[in-house]
Every structure is written in structure tokens, then in C-alpha cells.
Design a protein around this motif. Structure first.
Motif, mmCIF file in Angstrom:
data_model
loop_
_atom_site.group_PDB
_atom_site.id
_atom_site.type_symbol
_atom_site.label_atom_id
_atom_site.label_comp_id
_atom_site.label_asym_id
_atom_site.label_seq_id
_atom_site.Cartn_x
_atom_site.Cartn_y
_atom_site.Cartn_z
ATOM 1 N N LYS A 1 0.607 -1.276 0.114
ATOM 2 C CA LYS A 1 -0.113 -0.229 0.552
ATOM 3 C C LYS A 1 0.576 1.013 0.206
ATOM 4 O O LYS A 1 0.178 2.581 0.175
ATOM 5 C CB LYS A 1 -1.068 -0.065 1.588
ATOM 6 C CG LYS A 1 -1.885 -1.144 1.440
ATOM 7 C CD LYS A 1 -2.461 -1.002 -0.413
ATOM 8 C CE LYS A 1 -3.595 -2.339 0.042
ATOM 9 N NZ LYS A 1 -4.929 -2.518 -1.104
ATOM 10 N N ASN A 2 2.326 1.508 0.110
ATOM 11 C CA ASN A 2 2.901 2.577 0.105
ATOM 12 C C ASN A 2 3.012 3.066 -1.342
ATOM 13 O O ASN A 2 2.618 2.135 -2.330
ATOM 14 C CB ASN A 2 4.919 1.839 0.052
ATOM 15 C CG ASN A 2 4.757 1.523 1.380
ATOM 16 O OD1 ASN A 2 4.498 2.149 2.120
ATOM 17 N ND2 ASN A 2 5.140 0.390 1.366
ATOM 18 N N SER A 3 3.285 4.457 -1.221
ATOM 19 C CA SER A 3 2.902 5.151 -2.471
ATOM 20 C C SER A 3 4.683 5.129 -3.215
ATOM 21 O O SER A 3 5.360 5.297 -3.154
ATOM 22 C CB SER A 3 2.643 6.480 -2.594
ATOM 23 O OG SER A 3 3.602 6.948 -1.690
ATOM 24 N N TYR A 4 4.800 4.770 -4.445
ATOM 25 C CA TYR A 4 5.932 4.816 -4.630
ATOM 26 C C TYR A 4 5.721 5.947 -6.952
ATOM 27 O O TYR A 4 4.694 6.306 -7.003
ATOM 28 C CB TYR A 4 6.208 3.468 -5.408
ATOM 29 C CG TYR A 4 6.358 2.223 -5.133
ATOM 30 C CD1 TYR A 4 7.406 2.132 -4.312
ATOM 31 C CD2 TYR A 4 4.501 1.725 -4.551
ATOM 32 C CE1 TYR A 4 7.903 0.887 -4.052
ATOM 33 C CE2 TYR A 4 5.579 0.509 -3.598
ATOM 34 C CZ TYR A 4 6.245 0.346 -3.235
ATOM 35 O OH TYR A 4 6.621 -1.139 -2.433
ATOM 36 N N SER A 5 7.031 6.084 -6.504
ATOM 37 C CA SER A 5 7.318 7.014 -7.911
ATOM 38 C C SER A 5 8.243 7.125 -8.715
ATOM 39 O O SER A 5 9.028 6.502 -7.762
ATOM 40 C CB SER A 5 6.990 9.061 -7.871
ATOM 41 O OG SER A 5 8.001 9.507 -6.402
ATOM 42 N N CYS A 6 8.248 7.671 -9.984
ATOM 43 C CA CYS A 6 9.654 7.780 -10.344
ATOM 44 C C CYS A 6 9.539 8.765 -11.100
ATOM 45 O O CYS A 6 8.722 9.832 -11.663
ATOM 46 C CB CYS A 6 9.068 6.668 -11.997
ATOM 47 S SG CYS A 6 10.766 6.453 -12.944
ATOM 48 N N VAL A 7 11.092 9.209 -10.269
ATOM 49 C CA VAL A 7 11.758 10.602 -11.531
ATOM 50 C C VAL A 7 12.706 10.524 -12.102
ATOM 51 O O VAL A 7 13.464 9.768 -12.230
ATOM 52 C CB VAL A 7 12.017 11.296 -9.857
ATOM 53 C CG1 VAL A 7 12.109 12.218 -10.162
ATOM 54 C CG2 VAL A 7 10.375 11.417 -9.094
ATOM 55 N N LEU A 8 12.436 11.702 -13.119
ATOM 56 C CA LEU A 8 13.271 11.946 -13.805
ATOM 57 C C LEU A 8 14.218 13.318 -13.901
ATOM 58 O O LEU A 8 13.003 13.984 -13.487
ATOM 59 C CB LEU A 8 12.685 11.889 -15.312
ATOM 60 C CG LEU A 8 13.624 11.936 -16.817
ATOM 61 C CD1 LEU A 8 14.665 10.964 -16.589
ATOM 62 C CD2 LEU A 8 13.285 12.133 -17.993
#
Length: 164
Positions: A83-90
Motif C-alpha cells: 500500500k506504499n506510494s511509489y514514484s519514478c522521477v526523471l
């Protein structure tokens, strides 16, 4: 009046606008299971950038490149129940773009390849042709013998053919 020639040197770095990274399922990964999902965060035609995965505000993994016009991908394994929030950052030294992961999106089954669909369709079509030829041969043989015959095929829906 005496004028001095002064030479000024400036370094100018121009950055292209960064696109938002794309999060997709890694269908080539063999590590995916019923409990987990292999994902890829990708960016195309980028230079002098970093691509990073975050869980909340914690850095999980990162890759950097200084080459010109390269495509980057960074994998991540996520549990379906997570249930964690994940993000990908460029990001480059000037700006960044972020893609947020909704685990219900890319973590569905991988699309079936077109070649697999064609193979299954060809196999099913071949079986139907073989069955039709077999029925024709049975009926033709019975016609030559002067008998009536009813042929039942029990593969799938019942097919009843009566030869007179």
C-alpha cells in the motif's frame, strides 16, 4: 582615450524539456509472480539525467547517464498487497518530471503477443479442418457401402452429422 579589448567567455547549457517518465509492466521479467509485479520506469531520448524510484520520500534505486539521446529503464519489483506510494522521477540539474504508480494499473497481466494468438488460431483451425475431412471420409465410406451413419464429435459442443 584608450579602450581595452575585454573578452568575456560564457558557458551556456541548454536543457531539452523533460518528458514524464513512463511506468509499465516488465513482461519479459521471469521474477513476477502471483504476489508481485515487475515494473519498468522508462525515459526515451534523454541526456545528462537521472532516473530514480522512490517509495514515499525514500530513494530505492537510481541510474544516471551523461550520453546524448539515450533511452533509460529502471526496474522495480512491487508486491500486489503493498500500500506504499511509489514514484519514478526523471531529473536533470534544472528540472524534474514525476510519474506516480497506481499499482492497479500496470500490474495487470501482460498482453498476449500477436504471434501467440496467431499460433492458437492456426492450431484450432487445423483441428477443425482435420475433423471435417474425417467426417467427410466416414460419410463417403458409408455412402459407398449404402449405410446411414450418424457421427458424434464430443470435443467442445456436440456436433451431429447424419450421412444419408
Amino acid at each position: 582615450m584608450y579602450y581595452k579589448n575585454i573578452l568575456y567567455t560564457f558557458n551556456l547549457t541548454v536543457y531539452a524539456r523533460l518528458s514524464v517518465p513512463v511506468i509499465s509492466r516488465d513482461c519479459s521479467s521471469s521474477s513476477s509472480s502471483e504476489q508481485s509485479c515487475s515494473l519498468l520506469c522508462s525515459a526515451v531520448n534523454v541526456s545528462a539525467v537521472s532516473l530514480s524510484w522512490f517509495r514515499g520520500h525514500s530513494l530505492l534505486s537510481s541510474i544516471s547517464v551523461s550520453d546524448l539521446s539515450i533511452s533509460l529503464s529502471l526496474p522495480l519489483e512491487v508486491e500486489y498487497q503493498d500500500k506504499n506510494s511509489y514514484s519514478c522521477v526523471l531529473n536533470n540539474s534544472f528540472t524534474n518530471q514525476t510519474a506516480h504508480l497506481d499499482i492497479r494499473g500496470p500490474c495487470h497481466t501482460c498482453p498476449v503477443s500477436v504471434s501467440l494468438i496467431v499460433l492458437v488460431s492456426a492450431a484450432a483451425g487445423s483441428l477443425l479442418i482435420v475433423a471435417a475431412v474425417r467426417i467427410f471420409c466416414i460419410c463417403r465410406k458409408r455412402d459407398l457401402e449404402g449405410d446411414n451413419v450418424t457421427v458424434f464429435l464430443s470435443t467442445g459442443p456436440v456436433l451431429c452429422v447424419t450421412c444419408c
